[in-house]
Design a protein around this motif. Structure first.
Motif, short mmCIF file in Angstrom:
data_model
loop_
_atom_site.label_atom_id
_atom_site.label_comp_id
_atom_site.label_asym_id
_atom_site.label_seq_id
_atom_site.Cartn_x
_atom_site.Cartn_y
_atom_site.Cartn_z
N LEU A 273 0.84 -1.19 0.00
CA LEU A 273 0.00 0.00 0.00
C LEU A 273 0.88 1.24 0.00
N TRP B 208 -5.09 5.70 0.19
CA TRP B 208 -4.15 4.59 -0.01
C TRP B 208 -4.53 3.79 -1.24
N THR C 230 0.35 -2.11 6.17
CA THR C 230 -0.24 -0.79 6.27
C THR C 230 0.75 0.13 6.95
#
Length: 148
Positions: free
Chosen positions: A7, A21, A140
Motif C-alpha cells: 500500500l 491509499w 499498512t
C-alpha cells in the motif's frame, strides 16, 4: 507465482484522491536479455548466443521502424510506437518544434482482449495472474511517496 503489492499513500492533495491509499506493485527483481536467452534455449533447439543475437536484432529493427513513424506490433505482446511530449501554445502558428517539443518517448500498449460484456480489457500477459501481499501479509502504515 504471484504479483506482489504494497500500500502506498497518494501524493496528491486533491479532494478525490488526497491522502488515500492505493495498491502499488513491488518488483521482485529484473531479468536480463542474457537470462531470457538462457530460458528460451531450454525450451527450443536454438543456442543461447543465437537467441541473444535475435533479441538484439529485434530491438535494433524495432527502433529503426519506429524512427520512421511506424507502429511495431509484436503479436501476443503488444504495440510499440514513438510519441512526443510538448508544451502548449495559444496559436498553431506559434508552435516551434525545437522550442516546444520536450521529449520523444516509446509507448507500449499490451495486447489483450475485451471481456464478453466488452467493457473491460484483459491483457494477455496479465491473464490468470494472482495478486498477493508483499512479504506474505497485509502491510499498512507505509510511507507515502512524498515522504520517502
Amino acid at each position: 507465482m504471484a504479483v506482489f503489492i504494497r500500500l502506498e499513500q497518494s501524493k496528491f492533495n486533491d479532494e478525490r484522491n488526497g491522502k488515500r491509499w492505493h495498491a502499488r506493485t513491488v518488483s521482485t527483481g529484473e531479468v536480463s536479455t542474457r537470462e531470457l536467452a538462457a530460458a528460451i534455449q531450454q525450451n527450443t533447439t536454438f543456442k543461447k548466443s543465437e537467441v541473444r543475437g535475435l533479441i538484439d536484432e529485434l530491438v535494433e529493427v524495432m527502433a529503426q521502424e519506429m524512427k520512421q513513424g511506424r507502429t511495431v506490433v509484436l503479436n501476443g505482446l503488444g504495440r510499440f510506437r514513438l510519441s512526443v511530449e510538448s508544451d502548449t501554445v495559444e496559436k498553431a502558428d506559434d508552435f516551434n518544434i525545437k522550442k516546444h517539443i520536450k521529449s520523444v518517448r516509446c509507448k507500449f500498449v499490451p495486447e489483450g482482449k475485451r471481456t464478453q460484456s466488452g467493457t473491460k480489457k484483459v491483457e494477455n500477459m496479465a491473464e490468470g495472474v494472482d495478486v498477493a501481499w508483499y512479504g506474505g501479509e497485509r502491510q499498512t502504515g507505509l510511507k507515502g511517496r512524498n515522504e520517502e
